[in-house]
Design an enzyme around this catalytic site. Structure first.
Site, PDB file in Angstrom:
ATOM      1  N   GLY A 155       1.859   3.847  13.360  1.00 30.89           N
ATOM      2  CA  GLY A 155       2.612   2.698  13.948  1.00 30.89           C
ATOM      3  C   GLY A 155       2.100   2.376  15.394  1.00 30.89           C
ATOM      4  O   GLY A 155       1.985   1.018  15.421  1.00 30.89           O
ATOM      5  N   GLU A 175       8.895   1.150  11.103  1.00 30.89           N
ATOM      6  CA  GLU A 175      10.132   1.968  10.952  1.00 30.89           C
ATOM      7  C   GLU A 175       9.333   3.216  11.098  1.00 30.89           C
ATOM      8  O   GLU A 175       8.442   3.571  10.062  1.00 30.89           O
ATOM      9  CB  GLU A 175      10.410   1.703   9.576  1.00 30.89           C
ATOM     10  N   LYS A 200       0.994  -1.299  -0.101  1.00 34.75           N
ATOM     11  CA  LYS A 200       0.071   0.006  -0.098  1.00 34.75           C
ATOM     12  C   LYS A 200       0.767   1.110   0.050  1.00 34.75           C
ATOM     13  O   LYS A 200       1.407   1.521   1.080  1.00 34.75           O
ATOM     14  CB  LYS A 200      -0.896  -0.016   1.378  1.00 34.75           C
ATOM     15  N   GLU A 214       9.141  15.994  15.568  1.00 31.19           N
ATOM     16  CA  GLU A 214       9.700  15.691  14.128  1.00 31.19           C
ATOM     17  C   GLU A 214       9.119  16.856  13.222  1.00 31.19           C
ATOM     18  O   GLU A 214       7.784  16.719  12.894  1.00 31.19           O
ATOM     19  CB  GLU A 214       9.205  14.075  13.522  1.00 31.19           C
ATOM     20  N   THR A 244       4.914   7.719  13.819  1.00 36.65           N
ATOM     21  CA  THR A 244       5.097   6.929  15.087  1.00 36.65           C
ATOM     22  C   THR A 244       3.435   6.831  15.406  1.00 36.65           C
ATOM     23  O   THR A 244       3.308   5.714  16.206  1.00 36.65           O
ATOM     24  CB  THR A 244       5.750   7.707  16.257  1.00 36.65           C
ATOM     25  N   CYS A 291      13.280  10.380   7.510  1.00 35.39           N
ATOM     26  CA  CYS A 291      12.996  10.017   9.056  1.00 35.39           C
ATOM     27  C   CYS A 291      14.343  10.168   9.813  1.00 35.39           C
ATOM     28  O   CYS A 291      13.912  10.367  10.889  1.00 35.39           O
ATOM     29  CB  CYS A 291      12.330   8.446   8.958  1.00 35.39           C
TER      30      CYS A 291
HETATM   31  P1  NAD Z   1       1.917   8.186   7.896  1.00 39.76           P
HETATM   32  O1  NAD Z   1       2.038   7.386   9.039  1.00 39.76           O
HETATM   33  O2  NAD Z   1       0.807   9.350   7.783  1.00 39.76           O
HETATM   34  O3  NAD Z   1       1.743   7.404   6.585  1.00 39.76           O
HETATM   35  C1  NAD Z   1       2.403   6.154   6.338  1.00 39.76           C
HETATM   36  C2  NAD Z   1       1.766   5.179   5.639  1.00 39.76           C
HETATM   37  O4  NAD Z   1       0.531   4.717   6.478  1.00 39.76           O
HETATM   38  C3  NAD Z   1       0.944   5.839   4.407  1.00 39.76           C
HETATM   39  O5  NAD Z   1       0.820   4.896   3.280  1.00 39.76           O
HETATM   40  C4  NAD Z   1      -0.647   5.974   4.836  1.00 39.76           C
HETATM   41  O6  NAD Z   1      -1.768   5.932   3.964  1.00 39.76           O
HETATM   42  C5  NAD Z   1      -0.563   4.791   5.812  1.00 39.76           C
HETATM   43  N1  NAD Z   1      -1.704   4.813   6.728  1.00 39.76           N
HETATM   44  C6  NAD Z   1      -2.147   5.987   7.400  1.00 39.76           C
HETATM   45  N2  NAD Z   1      -2.923   5.698   8.264  1.00 39.76           N
HETATM   46  C7  NAD Z   1      -3.105   4.358   8.603  1.00 39.76           C
HETATM   47  C8  NAD Z   1      -3.905   3.441   9.342  1.00 39.76           C
HETATM   48  N3  NAD Z   1      -4.626   3.912  10.292  1.00 39.76           N
HETATM   49  N4  NAD Z   1      -3.468   2.220   9.329  1.00 39.76           N
HETATM   50  C9  NAD Z   1      -2.625   1.703   8.112  1.00 39.76           C
HETATM   51  N5  NAD Z   1      -1.994   2.469   7.310  1.00 39.76           N
HETATM   52  C10 NAD Z   1      -2.086   4.019   7.564  1.00 39.76           C
HETATM   53  O7  NAD Z   1       3.267   8.799   7.724  1.00 39.76           O
HETATM   54  P2  NAD Z   1       3.649   9.803   6.451  1.00 39.76           P
HETATM   55  O8  NAD Z   1       3.508  11.140   6.919  1.00 39.76           O
HETATM   56  O9  NAD Z   1       3.296   9.120   5.190  1.00 39.76           O
HETATM   57  O10 NAD Z   1       5.201   9.724   6.499  1.00 39.76           O
HETATM   58  C11 NAD Z   1       6.106  10.314   7.297  1.00 39.76           C
HETATM   59  C12 NAD Z   1       6.459   9.588   8.342  1.00 39.76           C
HETATM   60  O11 NAD Z   1       6.947   8.444   8.086  1.00 39.76           O
HETATM   61  C13 NAD Z   1       7.501  10.232   9.404  1.00 39.76           C
HETATM   62  O12 NAD Z   1       7.103  10.138  10.552  1.00 39.76           O
HETATM   63  C14 NAD Z   1       8.599   9.597   8.959  1.00 39.76           C
HETATM   64  O13 NAD Z   1       9.672   9.867  10.207  1.00 39.76           O
HETATM   65  C15 NAD Z   1       8.426   8.431   8.764  1.00 39.76           C
HETATM   66  N6  NAD Z   1       9.311   7.379   7.814  1.00 39.76           N
HETATM   67  C16 NAD Z   1      10.005   6.422   8.847  1.00 39.76           C
HETATM   68  C17 NAD Z   1      11.039   5.636   8.195  1.00 39.76           C
HETATM   69  C18 NAD Z   1      12.030   4.812   8.767  1.00 39.76           C
HETATM   70  O14 NAD Z   1      12.602   3.985   8.082  1.00 39.76           O
HETATM   71  N7  NAD Z   1      11.974   4.693  10.237  1.00 39.76           N
HETATM   72  C19 NAD Z   1      11.333   6.044   6.527  1.00 39.76           C
HETATM   73  C20 NAD Z   1      10.486   6.953   6.037  1.00 39.76           C
HETATM   74  C21 NAD Z   1       9.539   7.609   6.679  1.00 39.76           C
END
Ligand code: NAD
Length: 483
Positions: free
Chosen positions: A246, A263, A189, A394, A243, A297
């Site tokens: 997550g 992650e 996804k 962040e 987070t 991240c």
């Molecule tokens: P997000 O958590 O909003 O979304 C990430 C993904 O999760 C998207 O595909 C989104 O559609 C999906 N999602 C949203 N709500 C969900 C739910 N309830 N259930 C399942 N999936 C859901 O994050 P973002 O804004 O897209 O990305 C930025 C974040 O990602 C930052 O916090 C960044 O630090 C983190 N990040 C971490 C790493 C790592 O390796 N640790 C790498 C890249 C990004």
């Protein structure tokens, strides 16, 4: 201070990327080896962040589409991919890696159009790493028993993989390549603001002859991701994102028997000691925070400078940000592209506002920003204290928070004073200091005299609220295997 003069920004003639690319106006779901419309017939718009204009309609997959994708992945796992000889699986991965290489220019351009990152990053960082991940894990496919000597590794089954928008193709490669190498099948996804290149990757899977259903891609937003997390036919969830989401996923899969790797976010400290090579450290700090607009991240978003060199370092940083070129992501001279979405720009603006309100001093270059689209100047704050929101939360944008320390012990205490633990950087001339500091930093990845360097052979992952599990390297195989 040396009389080295960074000079003012040069005027560069525009150098836009002109290679033609074939983007479609509409992207469907990729299920069972075919592009299919969503069952409910719903689509959402993908926006080019450099212009703010809509440029493609993306299928909005719902729980029914997720169910079809999971069933397809299960069939492929039981009938084709699971029983296949590991060396044969490896051949498909090698083939995918080679096609990615052949198409990398086109994919890089599409990535920059859809996500806003400068072409020099998508072309020189993202795409080479995407190919490298497929090559690297292709090599492991028939050697798993050497990766885990004395054990009998077996695939887990069907993996549900959810990725963010900051490295759309690279995150897909990080997830798909090890899963397939270990004999699993996948439902991916992508993030809702950057789904386009995942669908071009699906075309590559078709071209490589990957058996139907081995990889399925369902586009959509959080609800689609949630449907994947909650689907009973999933054996493992691999999530990269915030987070907050997550944590929700961890609660949702608790006691379900599904495996989970997370992650998540980060608030990395970049520690610069007075014995560091200053010019290199300035470049490393610039790369650490302004790379990919700070949409990283593991970005070095907290700069901890030893007090004795604070003023000189800040003066150099101030001059250096004046020379960064902000603008058209498709221009080969651009250093800082567009912020990925209006919503993300809003988050950055709000947090920067809090920094000003809490008394920190904002330093920003005099450059002008394009009138359309989503942009933010590469900026930094001085006078930051550990309690400021800009030092704790962040920002996920091109904004650095500068703090100081006097002793190595204070540097460690400040660096570890965060709920995150994804990455850190150390800048010093002394090898012994690097080892001493690295030993005490609570971060999954620590760079010394460099920053933001990635390699498929190196594991990547966090401590504390940055998540658990590792991706990359031999360690990245383990979450996709049972013994
Ligand atoms: P997000 O958590 O909003 O979304 C990430 C993904 O999760 C998207 O595909 C989104 O559609 C999906 N999602 C949203 N709500 C969900 C739910 N309830 N259930 C399942 N999936 C859901 O994050 P973002 O804004 O897209 O990305 C930025 C974040 O990602 C930052 O916090 C960044 O630090 C983190 N990040 C971490 C790493 C790592 O390796 N640790 C790498 C890249 C990004």
């Amino acid at each position: 201070m040396s009389d080295l003069n960074f000079g003012s920004a040069f005027d560069y003639a525009p150098a836009p990327e002109t290679t033609p690319v074939s983007m479609r106006k509409k992207y469907e779901l990729f299920i069972d080896g075919k592009f299919v419309p969503p069952k409910a017939g719903k689509y959402f718009q993908s926006v080019n962040p450099a212009t703010g204009k809509r440029h493609a309609r993306i299928a909005n997959g719902d729980a029914g589409d997720v169910d079809a994708a999971v069933k397809s992945a299960r069939r492929a796992y039981e009938k084709v991919w699971g029983p296949m000889a590991p060396a044969e699986r490896g051949k498909y991965l090698f083939r995918i890696a080679r096609i990615v290489q052949e198409k990398s220019r086109e994919l890089a351009i599409i990535e920059s159009i859809d996500g806003g990152k400068p072409i020099k990053e998508s072309r020189d960082v993202d795409l080479p790493l995407v190919a490298a991940h497929f090559f690297y894990y292709a090599g492991w496919a028939d050697k798993l028993e050497y990766a885990f000597p004395g054990r009998t590794p077996k695939p887990v089954g069907v993996a549900g993989q959810i990725i963010p928008w900051n490295f759309p193709l690279l995150m897909a490669a990080w997830k798909i390549a090890p899963a397939l190498a270990c004999g699993n099948t996948v439902v991916l996804k992508p993030a809702e603001t950057t789904s386009v290149t995942a669908m071009h990757l699906a075309e590559i899977f078709q071209e490589a002859g990957l058996p139907d259903g081995v990889v399925n891609i369902v586009t959509g937003a959080g609800e689609t991701g949630n449907a994947l997390v909650e689907h009973p036919g999933i054996d493992k969830i691999a999530f990269t994102g915030s987070t907050a989401v997550g944590k929700r996923i961890a609660k949702s899969v608790a006691a379900s028997g599904k495996r989970l790797t997370l992650e998540l976010g980060g608030k990395a400290a970049n520690l610069v000691f007075e014995d560091a090579p200053i010019e290199q450290a300035v470049e490393g700090v610039i790369n650490g925070i302004y790379f990919n607009q700070g949409h990283v991240c593991c970005a070095g978003s907290r700069l901890l400078i030893q007090e004795s060199i604070h003023d000189e370092f800040v003066a150099r940083l101030e001059r250096r940000i004046e020379t960064l070129r902000v603008g058209d992501p498709l221009d080969k001279n651009t250093d800082i592209g567009a912020i990925n979405s209006k919503a993300q720009l809003g988050r950055i603006t709000e947090l920067v506002g809090s920094g000003i309100d809490e008394g920190a001093t904002l330093h920003e270059p005099g450059c002008s920003l394009p009138e359309e689209g989503f942009w933010f100047k590469p900026s930094f704050f001085t006078g930051v204290t550990s309690s400021h929101r800009i030092a704790r939360e962040e920002i996920f944008g091109p904004v650095l928070s500068v703090l100081t320390f006097r002793t190595p012990a204070e540097a460690i205490a400040r660096a570890n004073d965060t709920c995150y633990g994804l990455s850190a950087g150390i800048w010093t001339d002394k090898g012994s200091k690097i080892f001493a500091m690295a030993d005490q930093l609570k971060a999954g990845v620590i760079w010394a005299n460099t920053f933001n360097k990635f390699d498929p052979t190196s594991p990547f992952g966090g401590f504390k609220e940055s998540g658990f599990g590792r991706e990359g390297g031999l360690q990245g195989l383990a979450p996709y295997l049972k013994f």
